[in-house]
Scaffold this motif. Structure first.
Motif, PDB file in Angstrom:
ATOM      1  N   THR A 407       0.824  -1.202   0.000  1.00 18.57           N
ATOM      2  CA  THR A 407       0.000   0.000   0.000  1.00 18.57           C
ATOM      3  C   THR A 407       0.860   1.254   0.000  1.00 18.57           C
ATOM      4  O   THR A 407       1.733   1.416   0.833  1.00 18.57           O
ATOM      5  CB  THR A 407      -0.915   0.007   1.232  1.00 18.57           C
ATOM      6  N   GLY A 408       0.630   2.106  -0.943  1.00 19.99           N
ATOM      7  CA  GLY A 408       1.366   3.357  -0.997  1.00 19.99           C
ATOM      8  C   GLY A 408       2.733   3.218  -1.636  1.00 19.99           C
ATOM      9  O   GLY A 408       3.428   4.203  -1.819  1.00 19.99           O
ATOM     10  N   THR A 409       3.105   1.968  -1.944  1.00 17.76           N
ATOM     11  CA  THR A 409       4.402   1.786  -2.581  1.00 17.76           C
ATOM     12  C   THR A 409       4.205   1.278  -4.001  1.00 17.76           C
ATOM     13  O   THR A 409       4.533   1.949  -4.973  1.00 17.76           O
ATOM     14  CB  THR A 409       5.264   0.797  -1.778  1.00 17.76           C
ATOM     15  N   LEU A 410       3.651   0.062  -4.092  1.00 18.53           N
ATOM     16  CA  LEU A 410       3.370  -0.461  -5.427  1.00 18.53           C
ATOM     17  C   LEU A 410       2.020   0.048  -5.921  1.00 18.53           C
ATOM     18  O   LEU A 410       1.806   0.245  -7.102  1.00 18.53           O
ATOM     19  CB  LEU A 410       3.374  -1.992  -5.404  1.00 18.53           C
ATOM     20  N   THR A 411       1.128   0.216  -4.948  1.00 21.78           N
ATOM     21  CA  THR A 411      -0.161   0.779  -5.327  1.00 21.78           C
ATOM     22  C   THR A 411      -0.123   2.262  -5.043  1.00 21.78           C
ATOM     23  O   THR A 411       0.698   2.717  -4.260  1.00 21.78           O
ATOM     24  CB  THR A 411      -1.299   0.151  -4.513  1.00 21.78           C
ATOM     25  N   SER A 412      -0.955   2.993  -5.689  1.00 21.87           N
ATOM     26  CA  SER A 412      -0.908   4.442  -5.497  1.00 21.87           C
ATOM     27  C   SER A 412      -1.276   4.752  -4.060  1.00 21.87           C
ATOM     28  O   SER A 412      -2.064   4.065  -3.435  1.00 21.87           O
ATOM     29  CB  SER A 412      -1.879   5.127  -6.454  1.00 21.87           C
ATOM     30  N   GLY A 413      -0.696   5.759  -3.506  1.00 23.18           N
ATOM     31  CA  GLY A 413      -0.892   6.066  -2.097  1.00 23.18           C
ATOM     32  C   GLY A 413      -2.298   6.542  -1.788  1.00 23.18           C
ATOM     33  O   GLY A 413      -2.677   6.658  -0.642  1.00 23.18           O
ATOM     34  N   ALA A 414      -3.070   6.801  -2.787  1.00 20.93           N
ATOM     35  CA  ALA A 414      -4.398   7.352  -2.541  1.00 20.93           C
ATOM     36  C   ALA A 414      -5.490   6.425  -3.069  1.00 20.93           C
ATOM     37  O   ALA A 414      -6.028   6.648  -4.152  1.00 20.93           O
ATOM     38  CB  ALA A 414      -4.508   8.717  -3.198  1.00 20.93           C
ATOM     39  N   PRO A 415      -5.842   5.387  -2.310  1.00 18.22           N
ATOM     40  CA  PRO A 415      -6.940   4.521  -2.745  1.00 18.22           C
ATOM     41  C   PRO A 415      -8.252   5.278  -2.601  1.00 18.22           C
ATOM     42  O   PRO A 415      -8.347   6.261  -1.866  1.00 18.22           O
ATOM     43  CB  PRO A 415      -6.864   3.338  -1.795  1.00 18.22           C
ATOM     44  N   GLU A 416      -9.228   4.797  -3.284  1.00 15.44           N
ATOM     45  CA  GLU A 416     -10.511   5.478  -3.291  1.00 15.44           C
ATOM     46  C   GLU A 416     -11.500   4.647  -2.477  1.00 15.44           C
ATOM     47  O   GLU A 416     -11.509   3.425  -2.562  1.00 15.44           O
ATOM     48  CB  GLU A 416     -10.964   5.579  -4.745  1.00 15.44           C
ATOM     49  N   LEU A 417     -12.325   5.328  -1.664  1.00 13.43           N
ATOM     50  CA  LEU A 417     -13.356   4.611  -0.924  1.00 13.43           C
ATOM     51  C   LEU A 417     -14.453   4.203  -1.901  1.00 13.43           C
ATOM     52  O   LEU A 417     -15.091   5.073  -2.513  1.00 13.43           O
ATOM     53  CB  LEU A 417     -13.929   5.509   0.184  1.00 13.43           C
ATOM     54  N   LEU A 418     -14.643   2.924  -2.016  1.00  7.61           N
ATOM     55  CA  LEU A 418     -15.558   2.423  -3.043  1.00  7.61           C
ATOM     56  C   LEU A 418     -16.975   2.290  -2.489  1.00  7.61           C
ATOM     57  O   LEU A 418     -17.945   2.626  -3.141  1.00  7.61           O
ATOM     58  CB  LEU A 418     -15.037   1.065  -3.523  1.00  7.61           C
ATOM     59  N   GLN A 419     -17.048   1.800  -1.237  1.00  5.93           N
ATOM     60  CA  GLN A 419     -18.374   1.456  -0.699  1.00  5.93           C
ATOM     61  C   GLN A 419     -18.303   1.489   0.819  1.00  5.93           C
ATOM     62  O   GLN A 419     -17.306   1.089   1.414  1.00  5.93           O
ATOM     63  CB  GLN A 419     -18.709   0.024  -1.161  1.00  5.93           C
ATOM     64  N   ARG A 420     -19.380   2.008   1.459  1.00  6.94           N
ATOM     65  CA  ARG A 420     -19.402   1.900   2.924  1.00  6.94           C
ATOM     66  C   ARG A 420     -20.581   1.036   3.334  1.00  6.94           C
ATOM     67  O   ARG A 420     -21.671   1.125   2.749  1.00  6.94           O
ATOM     68  CB  ARG A 420     -19.452   3.277   3.569  1.00  6.94           C
ATOM     69  N   LEU A 421     -20.336   0.218   4.343  1.00  6.76           N
ATOM     70  CA  LEU A 421     -21.361  -0.705   4.827  1.00  6.76           C
ATOM     71  C   LEU A 421     -21.625  -0.388   6.289  1.00  6.76           C
ATOM     72  O   LEU A 421     -20.704  -0.043   7.023  1.00  6.76           O
ATOM     73  CB  LEU A 421     -20.877  -2.150   4.705  1.00  6.76           C
ATOM     74  N   ALA A 422     -22.864  -0.506   6.689  1.00  2.95           N
ATOM     75  CA  ALA A 422     -23.183  -0.316   8.111  1.00  2.95           C
ATOM     76  C   ALA A 422     -23.991  -1.508   8.589  1.00  2.95           C
ATOM     77  O   ALA A 422     -24.859  -2.021   7.866  1.00  2.95           O
ATOM     78  CB  ALA A 422     -23.983   0.968   8.301  1.00  2.95           C
ATOM     79  N   ALA A 423     -23.701  -1.988   9.809  1.00  4.92           N
ATOM     80  CA  ALA A 423     -24.421  -3.140  10.364  1.00  4.92           C
ATOM     81  C   ALA A 423     -25.892  -2.779  10.509  1.00  4.92           C
ATOM     82  O   ALA A 423     -26.777  -3.584  10.272  1.00  4.92           O
ATOM     83  CB  ALA A 423     -23.807  -3.530  11.696  1.00  4.92           C
ATOM     84  N   ASP A 424     -26.109  -1.520  10.880  1.00  9.87           N
ATOM     85  CA  ASP A 424     -27.483  -1.033  11.026  1.00  9.87           C
ATOM     86  C   ASP A 424     -27.622   0.174  10.098  1.00  9.87           C
ATOM     87  O   ASP A 424     -26.900   1.157  10.260  1.00  9.87           O
ATOM     88  CB  ASP A 424     -27.695  -0.625  12.498  1.00  9.87           C
ATOM     89  N   ALA A 425     -28.510   0.094   9.150  1.00 13.63           N
ATOM     90  CA  ALA A 425     -28.612   1.140   8.137  1.00 13.63           C
ATOM     91  C   ALA A 425     -28.823   2.509   8.762  1.00 13.63           C
ATOM     92  O   ALA A 425     -28.350   3.526   8.249  1.00 13.63           O
ATOM     93  CB  ALA A 425     -29.752   0.824   7.171  1.00 13.63           C
ATOM     94  N   ALA A 426     -29.471   2.576   9.912  1.00 13.16           N
ATOM     95  CA  ALA A 426     -29.742   3.847  10.577  1.00 13.16           C
ATOM     96  C   ALA A 426     -28.454   4.488  11.088  1.00 13.16           C
ATOM     97  O   ALA A 426     -28.385   5.694  11.296  1.00 13.16           O
ATOM     98  CB  ALA A 426     -30.711   3.633  11.734  1.00 13.16           C
ATOM     99  N   GLU A 427     -27.439   3.654  11.297  1.00 11.54           N
ATOM    100  CA  GLU A 427     -26.189   4.160  11.866  1.00 11.54           C
ATOM    101  C   GLU A 427     -25.192   4.626  10.792  1.00 11.54           C
ATOM    102  O   GLU A 427     -24.069   5.007  11.113  1.00 11.54           O
ATOM    103  CB  GLU A 427     -25.505   3.046  12.697  1.00 11.54           C
ATOM    104  N   SER A 428     -25.624   4.563   9.542  1.00 15.15           N
ATOM    105  CA  SER A 428     -24.718   4.807   8.418  1.00 15.15           C
ATOM    106  C   SER A 428     -23.910   6.094   8.569  1.00 15.15           C
ATOM    107  O   SER A 428     -22.688   6.115   8.383  1.00 15.15           O
ATOM    108  CB  SER A 428     -25.540   4.850   7.128  1.00 15.15           C
TER     109      SER A 428
END
Lengths: 763, 235
Positions: A407-428
């Motif tokens: 991470t940050g060496t071979l791959t670019s140091g700035a990954p992109e957040l693709l998806q966020r998951l929440a155990a409880d949708a209300a807590e998103s």
């Protein structure tokens, strides 16, 4: 506290001062120089009218050459009379003519002694005051002896004259020293031009509390006088004189000199900026954060200076040899002089002794390693590759295995957040808020991606979040902090990190997340979980991209015959995916301590990493390579810093290191063979001092010339990067070559700042 | 000796060639002089420095000729062979310059080591007569095919003083045009220079042919041909 380094090394060039035969005192506060060339070069640099002084010295040498040419012509005429040995030369007229030529030689050779013997004598005298016997003393003794013998011959009207020996020896020795001093200057030419780029004065606001604006009164102040916290104005087209943060204004900056990034970058209020960057279009006000001797460019120069002073294996070897060499040569010269003096007459004794001293002068030996290493360090620094020491360069050349962090060496140091998951949708929203607050305390690439994502999320910004405090980083695992909804509310432990850490912490994984994470694991996406109060509450999926140039860099590394590994704390699958793409072996799910252990097992390894969690592995490796250190030059764990984020510089640096070692070996071999072979010839009386002096100058020039080849080491690394013709023709694409050329000859000697010169005792 | 005046003429006309390389140096020298008279002085002193170096090199070449003759007594006629070699080189150079033969690749010769150029520039721009003279002395060492060819010829004279005289005359021949170039820029038009250059080339060819002829004549088995005794009265 006095620094042992500066006491035994030339204060101008940092080479070892020729070891003294006898030294009863430590030398007081006298400045020591390794040779008269450095003494002169230092005098030129320190003199107020440097150009005049440089001209003076050149004039001295030039005049001496003119007089020597005359002496040589008269001597040749005397020789041709010996060769003809004809009856016509027995006549009274011919004898008088012969006497006339001898007197003419005497007349023309005296100015040479005055012009060039003077500086040599000054250097000898300075050494004698330290009670040190140097080869300079022996050379001077030999020259003076040959003069005295010849003068006596002329006065007696009988015997041989050797004025040409004294003259030519003085000319060659002076010329050699002069070229040596110039060569040393050229090793730092690239850095010199860098140092000269910074403006000497700054536009400082009269009061640092003033509000920045176009009406704010400013005063031109010397750059050195600016203090931390001052408000400095930088107009378009100017280089930033100091490090700081932008207090007002917005501008496009060209930071290529510092970061190697050729694309200009837009910066505005609050952004950190560094000295040396070029302000392309904006009117900037900068609140300085460093003084003139502690800014970005100064730190770069300092790093190279330190690197030069740390001695590598070969350099120490040469020093050790030189230490015994000089006394041994002195003894040998005296012995040869004595023996030939007894057998073949005083004149032959003087000549033999002088020849031994000249041919054995350990100049080439002393220059062999530092010249090559310094040139390579300068060349590397010009490409934003900073070696911590010359020894690192030597070690890098021996490396056979390279381990990359992912991470940050071979791959670019700035990954992109693709998806966020929440155990409880209300807590998103809460999940994102707390994660962003925790992540704000970490410089890890995934954390940065969460922060960036949250900053763009309207719902997240508008909601009341409470506060996370006491944020701690757990290397290889994640970050933890205490969350409170209000200042006096009960604190909750919040954790953000790998799913493995969540398991270690005993946080339960809710079913809803398990299913989704299983799908994510199949797609090899990087994953970060967040949890509190006994359960995992959410997760973030990222998209990772190979760093631009990573594939090329790996390819070039392989062409250099290196064994390549991917070492990462990441998931086995994800590591395998990247490793497959690049065609390297992967060792995944390694904790920092594991990485260090693996690095130790693999032998001479270069470990390439970027972040904090690599520090143990970087330290354990033969050479730690830190990528994209940017402003953070002081990372101690890394022996090699690639200031630019360009991974392709790594194989280039390895190639350069190997080539440097080859040049060092060639230099040492040449210097040693030349010295030993020459001594045998000279001690047996078969070598005229004139040729010995020429060979002495020539050997130094050869060593310097061979070393300076490294300053043209081609930028594009490839399998045949060793072929010199290719190297010489290739043009660097982005280095100091683009900078204005340094001034010529005389001016250069004075204007340059000698970045390599060791500093005083405080360093 | 009939070649000496010819050497002077070759130098005089050959200096059309010098303008190309050494002309800029002379112009640099004149740039800071201020005043024609003073500039003229500087140019003359500069040329004196050049002639000194040429004469020195010629003397050294002459001595080398003597030395070779002495070291290799087996080669009885070494001087004659040296003369023939020098003549052949001169002829080839002349023909090349005249455009009869394809030019020899002489680019390598023209590239001065940069540190030498820097040193020379320091002298050229400095005030004071000694600096100017030393600039001339340094210029004399600049690699030049024509100079080398005449040095070979100087070597073939088999005498230190004759060698020095050969080169001094060659140098003297180059003075007028070099001084003109330094004082008034280039007075000759490009066309005139090209013409002079061609004449010079044929002059070099003639000098070369005569040198070869002299060497061939020396080779003839006469009793007193090859062994010249006194350096002051060769031939």
């Amino acid at each position: 506290m006095s620094d042992p380094v500066t006491q035994n090394y030339c204060v101008y060039c940092g080479l070892p001062v020729p070891p003294a035969l006898f030294r009863w005192t430590a030398g007081g506060d006298d400045r020591q120089y390794c040779c008269s060339g450095c003494r002169f070069a230092a005098a030129v640099s320190d003199a107020p009218s440097a150009e005049g002084a440089a001209r003076q010295q050149l004039l001295r040498i030039g005049l001496a050459i003119f007089f020597t040419m005359n002496v040589v012509v008269f001597t040749m005429e005397l020789w041709s009379r010996d060769i003809y040995a004809d009856a016509s030369f027995e006549s009274q007229f011919a004898v008088h003519l012969r006497g006339l030529f001898q007197w003419a030689s005497l007349l023309f050779s005296l100015p040479v002694l005055l012009l060039l013997g003077g500086p040599l004598a000054a250097s000898v005298w300075a050494a004698l005051r330290r009670l040190a016997v140097t080869t300079d003393l022996l050379i001077l003794m030999g020259v003076v002896a040959s003069y005295l013998y010849s003068i006596i011959s002329v006065l007696r009207g009988a015997g041989q004259v050797y004025f040409e020996v004294g003259c030519v020896v003085l000319v060659f020795v002076s010329l050699g020293r002069w070229l040596e001093a110039r060569g040393k200057q050229r090793t730092g030419a690239a850095l010199d031009s860098l140092a000269r780029l910074l403006p000497t004065t700054v536009r400082r606001a009269a009061r640092s509390t003033d509000a920045p604006g176009s009406e704010t009164p400013v005063a031109e102040t010397l750059r050195q006088d600016a203090a931390v916290g001052d408000l400095v104005r930088v107009l378009p087209g100017e280089r930033l004189p100091l490090d700081g943060r932008i207090a007002a204004g917005r501008a496009t900056l060209d930071e290529q000199i510092i970061t190697g990034e050729s694309r200009p970058i837009v910066k505005s209020v609050g952004d950190a900026v560094y000295s040396g960057a070029l302000n392309l279009d904006g009117d900037l006000w900068i609140r300085t954060t460093a003084t003139a001797d502690n800014d970005m460019v100064s730190r770069m120069l300092q790093l190279v200076r330190q690197a030069r002073r740390a001695k590598g294996r070969y350099e120490r070897l040469a020093d050790r040899i030189a230490f015994w060499f000089v006394p041994a040569v002195c003894a040998l010269a005296l012995a040869a002089a004595w023996r030939h003096g007894v057998v073949s007459g005083v004149d032959q004794g003087i000549l033999a002794g002088l020849a031994v001293v000249l041919i054995a002068c350990p100049c080439a030996l002393g220059l062999a390693t530092p010249m090559a290493v310094w040139t390579a360090l300068g060349r590397a620094a010009g490409q934003q590759v900073m070696f911590r020491s010359g020894e690192v360069l030597e070690r890098l050349a021996r490396v056979r295995v390279v381990c990359f962090d992912k991470t940050g060496t071979l791959t670019s140091g700035a990954p992109e957040l693709l998806q966020r998951l929440a155990a409880d949708a209300a807590e998103s929203v809460v999940v994102l808020q707390r994660a962003a607050q925790l992540a704000g305390g970490s410089s890890h690439a995934l954390s940065q991606a969460i922060v960036a994502y949250a900053a763009n999320d309207a719902a997240c910004r508008s909601a009341d979040a409470g506060a996370v405090e006491n944020i701690r980083t757990f290397a290889g695992r994640g970050v933890a902090g205490l969350w409170r909804s209000a200042p006096d509310a009960r604190a909750v432990d919040v954790y953000l990190g790998s799913s493995r850490w969540m398991v270690e912490l005993g946080l339960a994984m809710p079913e809803r997340l398990t299913d989704q994470l299983a799908a994510a694991a199949a797609s090899d996406a990087p994953l970060v979980c967040i949890g509190w109060s006994g359960g995992v509450r959410g997760a973030f999926l990222f998209r990772e991209q190979l760093r631009a140039g990573a594939a090329t860099a790996i390819e070039h590394c392989r062409e250099l015959g290196l064994e390549l590994f991917l070492l990462t704390g990441d998931h086995r699958r994800r590591a395998a995916a990247i490793a497959r793409e690049l065609g390297v072996e992967s060792l995944a799910e390694q904790l920092p301590a594991d990485k260090a252990a693996i690095v130790r097992q693999l032998g001479p390894v270069a470990m390439v990493g970027d972040g904090l969690n690599d520090a143990p592995a970087l330290a354990a490796a033969e050479v730690g390579v830190a990528l994209g250190c940017g402003a953070d030059l002081s990372r101690d764990a890394a022996g090699l810093c690639l200031l630019s984020d360009n991974l392709e510089r790594l194989p280039w640096a390895i190639g350069l290191a190997r080539q440097t070692l080859r040049v060092v070996r060639q230099n040492l071999f040449w210097a040693f063979v030349y010295n030993v072979g020459g001594i045998v010839l000279a001690a047996s009386g078969r070598l005229n001092p004139v040729w010995a002096a020429a060979a002495m100058g020539l050997s130094s020039v050869m060593v310097i010339g061979n070393s300076l080849r490294l300053s043209r080491y081609a930028l594009a690394p490839s399998a045949d990067a060793d072929s010199p013709s290719r190297n010489e023709n290739a043009q660097p694409t982005s280095d100091f070559a683009a900078l204005p050329p340094p001034p010529v000859a005389g001016q250069e000697a004075g204007a340059s700042q000698r970045p390599w010169a060791p500093q005083g005792a405080s360093a | 000796m009939i070649e000496l005046p010819l050497v002077f003429v070759a130098g005089l006309l050959g200096s059309a060639h010098c303008i190309g390389m050494c002309g800029p140096l002379a112009v640099t020298l004149g740039a800071g002089a201020g005043g024609l008279r003073r500039n003229l002085h500087r140019q003359v002193v500069y040329s004196a420095g050049r002639i000194f170096t040429y004469a020195f090199c010629g003397g050294a070449a002459g001595f080398a000729g003597v030395w070779i003759a002495r070291q290799a007594p087996a080669l009885v006629a070494s001087q004659a062979w040296l003369a023939i070699a020098a003549g052949v080189v001169l002829v080839f150079m002349g023909l090349g310059a005249a455009g009869v033969l394809p030019r020899l690749a002489s680019h390598a010769l023209g590239r001065m080591p940069c540190s030498a150029a820097a040193g020379l520039k320091t002298f050229l721009t400095a005030p004071g007569w000694s600096n100017v003279f030393l600039a001339g002395v340094g210029t004399g060492f600049i690699p030049c095919g024509l100079v080398y060819a005449f040095l070979l010829k100087a070597g073939s004279t088999g005498s230190l003083w004759l060698g020095a005289a050969t080169m001094a005359l060659f140098g003297l021949g180059t003075v007028p045009l070099m001084v003109l170039a330094g004082v008034g820029g280039s007075l000759l038009s490009l066309r005139a220079r090209a013409a002079a250059y061609r004449i010079a080339a044929w002059c070099v060819v003639v000098a070369g042919t005569m040198t070869v002829a002299r060497g061939a004549w020396q080779l003839q088995p006469t009793d007193d041909g090859a062994a010249a005794a006194c350096p002051f009265c060769v031939e």
